[in-house]
Design a protein around this motif. Structure first.
Motif, mmCIF file in Angstrom:
data_model
loop_
_atom_site.group_PDB
_atom_site.id
_atom_site.type_symbol
_atom_site.label_atom_id
_atom_site.label_comp_id
_atom_site.label_asym_id
_atom_site.label_seq_id
_atom_site.Cartn_x
_atom_site.Cartn_y
_atom_site.Cartn_z
ATOM 1 N N VAL A 56 0.858 -1.178 0.000
ATOM 2 C CA VAL A 56 0.000 0.000 0.000
ATOM 3 C C VAL A 56 0.895 1.229 0.000
ATOM 4 N N ALA A 57 0.687 2.130 -0.948
ATOM 5 C CA ALA A 57 1.551 3.296 -1.086
ATOM 6 C C ALA A 57 0.731 4.569 -1.253
ATOM 7 N N VAL A 58 1.299 5.660 -0.768
ATOM 8 C CA VAL A 58 0.758 6.996 -1.001
ATOM 9 C C VAL A 58 1.630 7.623 -2.078
ATOM 10 N N VAL A 59 0.984 8.129 -3.115
ATOM 11 C CA VAL A 59 1.714 8.652 -4.265
ATOM 12 C C VAL A 59 1.293 10.096 -4.524
ATOM 13 N N HIS A 60 2.283 10.950 -4.770
ATOM 14 C CA HIS A 60 2.050 12.339 -5.180
ATOM 15 C C HIS A 60 2.321 12.411 -6.680
ATOM 16 N N PRO A 61 1.457 13.080 -7.459
ATOM 17 C CA PRO A 61 1.643 13.080 -8.916
ATOM 18 C C PRO A 61 2.956 13.702 -9.385
ATOM 19 N N ASP A 62 3.508 14.656 -8.647
ATOM 20 C CA ASP A 62 4.759 15.300 -9.049
ATOM 21 C C ASP A 62 5.979 14.727 -8.336
ATOM 22 N N ARG A 63 5.823 14.338 -7.094
ATOM 23 C CA ARG A 63 6.958 13.899 -6.271
ATOM 24 C C ARG A 63 7.106 12.382 -6.195
ATOM 25 N N GLY A 64 6.144 11.652 -6.752
ATOM 26 C CA GLY A 64 6.218 10.196 -6.733
ATOM 27 C C GLY A 64 5.763 9.610 -5.413
ATOM 28 N N GLU A 65 6.278 8.447 -5.110
ATOM 29 C CA GLU A 65 5.871 7.736 -3.905
ATOM 30 C C GLU A 65 6.334 8.466 -2.660
ATOM 31 N N THR A 66 5.400 8.710 -1.761
ATOM 32 C CA THR A 66 5.681 9.416 -0.518
ATOM 33 C C THR A 66 5.963 8.444 0.614
ATOM 34 N N ASP A 67 5.182 7.373 0.665
ATOM 35 C CA ASP A 67 5.317 6.391 1.734
ATOM 36 C C ASP A 67 4.707 5.082 1.260
ATOM 37 N N ALA A 68 5.141 3.977 1.855
ATOM 38 C CA ALA A 68 4.572 2.674 1.507
ATOM 39 C C ALA A 68 4.713 1.723 2.683
ATOM 40 N N VAL A 69 3.836 0.738 2.701
ATOM 41 C CA VAL A 69 3.878 -0.298 3.724
ATOM 42 C C VAL A 69 3.518 -1.630 3.061
ATOM 43 N N ALA A 70 4.173 -2.692 3.524
ATOM 44 C CA ALA A 70 3.864 -4.038 3.032
ATOM 45 C C ALA A 70 2.981 -4.722 4.063
ATOM 46 N N LEU A 71 1.877 -5.275 3.592
ATOM 47 C CA LEU A 71 0.939 -5.988 4.457
ATOM 48 C C LEU A 71 0.942 -7.449 4.021
ATOM 49 N N SER A 72 1.551 -8.315 4.819
ATOM 50 C CA SER A 72 1.636 -9.720 4.408
ATOM 51 C C SER A 72 0.333 -10.448 4.709
ATOM 52 N N PHE A 73 0.019 -11.409 3.865
ATOM 53 C CA PHE A 73 -1.166 -12.226 4.076
ATOM 54 C C PHE A 73 -1.041 -13.020 5.376
ATOM 55 N N VAL A 74 0.154 -13.479 5.704
ATOM 56 C CA VAL A 74 0.362 -14.250 6.929
ATOM 57 C C VAL A 74 0.059 -13.392 8.152
ATOM 58 N N ASP A 75 0.616 -12.184 8.204
ATOM 59 C CA ASP A 75 0.427 -11.309 9.363
ATOM 60 C C ASP A 75 -1.036 -10.913 9.577
ATOM 61 N N HIS A 76 -1.831 -10.934 8.511
ATOM 62 C CA HIS A 76 -3.226 -10.490 8.615
ATOM 63 C C HIS A 76 -4.220 -11.634 8.494
ATOM 64 N N GLY A 77 -3.738 -12.873 8.598
ATOM 65 C CA GLY A 77 -4.597 -14.049 8.643
ATOM 66 C C GLY A 77 -5.422 -14.303 7.390
ATOM 67 N N THR A 78 -4.971 -13.779 6.271
ATOM 68 C CA THR A 78 -5.763 -13.846 5.041
ATOM 69 C C THR A 78 -6.042 -15.278 4.595
ATOM 70 N N PHE A 79 -5.069 -16.149 4.695
ATOM 71 C CA PHE A 79 -5.253 -17.525 4.241
ATOM 72 C C PHE A 79 -5.147 -18.539 5.374
ATOM 73 N N HIS A 80 -5.290 -18.099 6.595
ATOM 74 C CA HIS A 80 -5.150 -18.983 7.750
ATOM 75 C C HIS A 80 -6.141 -20.149 7.684
ATOM 76 N N ARG A 81 -7.424 -19.846 7.457
ATOM 77 C CA ARG A 81 -8.435 -20.909 7.397
ATOM 78 C C ARG A 81 -8.169 -21.887 6.256
#
Length: 163
Positions: A56-81
């Motif tokens: 997930v990233a925040v992007v400025h049209p002139d300055r490009g990527e401002t910030d980003a974070v990686a959200l793993s499926f494991v950490d968020h229980g996406t495929f646990h079941r």
């Protein structure tokens, strides 16, 4: 092979009205009046055609990527079941990931529970777009509100009756 990204992001239930999915990437303008945009991509793993989370990233049209974070499926229980039901063990290549190979008629991310990811995206966007999540949710709810129409009168039309 297609990741069926549009369907995945629909399943994620993000509330932003001004959004588009281009290829496998979700783009949104969560807050009107600001040039900042939200971009969400699938994060590849070291295995070809295998994905382990979202970036997930925040992007400025002139300055490009401002910030980003990686959200793993494991950490968020996406495929646990799914992984538990299939007896997929942690620390294996298939655990907490999906790949482009899947059963016909099913998305590659079949079995995903997206509520943990959705909560994480909400927390992240609250930092960069304060109030945007609530504003988008209230606009969405307002659009689904039933219209109030006056109930038809039970009395027949005409002059009042006297006794």
């Amino acid at each position: 092979m297609s990741l069926q990204a549009t369907e995945f992001f629909t399943e994620l239930c993000l509330p932003f009205h001004h959004h588009a999915v281009v290829g496998n990437t979700y783009y949104a303008a969560p807050a009107p009046g600001t040039p900042l945009r939200l971009r969400i991509d699938f994060t590849p793993t070291i295995r070809a055609d295998t994905y382990g989370g979202l970036r997930v990233a925040v992007v400025h049209p002139d300055r490009g990527e401002t910030d980003a974070v990686a959200l793993s499926f494991v950490d968020h229980g996406t495929f646990h079941r799914r992984d538990e039901a299939n007896h997929t063990r942690p620390n294996t290549n298939q655990y907490g990931t999906f790949d482009t190979y899947h059963r016909p008629g099913r998305p590659p991310w079949d079995g995903a529970v997206t509520s943990g990811l959705r909560d994480a995206v909400e927390q992240y966007t609250a930092v960069w777009f304060p109030g945007a999540w609530a504003a988008s949710m209230s606009r969405k709810a307002a659009g689904r509100m039933p219209r109030s129409t006056p109930a038809p009168s039970a009395a027949p039309a005409g002059p009042p009756r006297t006794h």
